[in-house]
Write an enzyme that holds these catalytic residues in place. Sequence first.
Site, short mmCIF file in Angstrom:
data_model
loop_
_atom_site.label_atom_id
_atom_site.label_comp_id
_atom_site.label_asym_id
_atom_site.label_seq_id
_atom_site.Cartn_x
_atom_site.Cartn_y
_atom_site.Cartn_z
N ARG A 179 2.86 11.04 -1.05
CA ARG A 179 3.84 10.52 -1.92
C ARG A 179 3.18 10.68 -3.30
O ARG A 179 3.92 10.86 -4.34
CB ARG A 179 3.69 8.96 -1.72
CG ARG A 179 4.91 8.64 -0.45
CD ARG A 179 4.85 7.30 -0.12
NE ARG A 179 5.65 6.42 -1.39
CZ ARG A 179 5.66 5.24 -1.49
NH1 ARG A 179 4.94 4.26 -0.81
NH2 ARG A 179 6.54 4.60 -2.49
N CYS A 238 0.05 1.21 -6.82
CA CYS A 238 0.71 1.49 -5.73
C CYS A 238 2.21 1.97 -6.03
O CYS A 238 2.67 2.18 -7.05
CB CYS A 238 0.59 0.66 -4.29
SG CYS A 238 0.84 -1.08 -4.64
#
Length: 282
Positions: A179, A238
């Site tokens: 990611r 995040c």
Amino acid sequence: MAHTTLITAATLHAHLDDPDWVVVDCRFNLADPDAGRRAYQAGHIPGARYAHLDEDLSAPVTATTGRHPLPDPARLAATLGAWGIGPETQVLAYDDLGGMLAAARLWWLLRWLGHAAVAVLDGGLPAWTRAGLPLDTDVPVIAAQTFTARPDNRLWLTVEQVQALPAHELLLDARGAARYRGEMEPIDPVAGHIPGALNLPTESNLAADGCFLPAAALRTRFAALLGERPAATVVHSCGSGVTACHNLLAMEVAGLSGSRLYAGSWSEWIRDPQRPVATGAA
């Protein structure tokens, strides 16, 4: 003595009947937001309350926020009080993912509001059940307390502050490597990372049994990226400000105190298409 980072299943079990201890079940599944509540109803640590990430530990999403905005302090304080958490309460948070979703989030939120006596169950519910400790399906009868919020907004950064982050400060991205590199994005509409951020996935804070690595090993893990920087120069990010709290907790366990949270994280950053996006390893 207050517990402020991690607690073992054995220690928690020994205090289950302590009226000054409150246990909170924080299990959550991003793909199935009601899964944690169903799991709680099927069986939880005796006396535990249930905290829903979207409903209790976040504010409503708007057109400019990330997926899990910080909750309103007064509203969260009322919720905490309704759970029986007062100024002298020792809070224990757990989930079933080693603290990543979303026990570390509750840990950070309580610290943000000025309540230091909060710890995460090391190894989460799997460690509890491996030890042969009991589960319950009863919803506890709770004596409400008054929780007074004293938010310390030095502990988190806005998107504007992240955009102006000084060169000597370090932004750490807690998401998985694929990611971060922008090779896949299962949740948010844009793949990649904030330019300048370095990747330190939360999963590597844990050993094979789901418990945190020893403090010395965690310190080595973070020191490899910090170099000579003090811990207070680190900002954690995040996808939405939830799993980043796990890296923040890991630094505290390692004795590296003072790092901060970019609360909006990637899902807020990409709300404005004018903000730059990086892909690749760094």
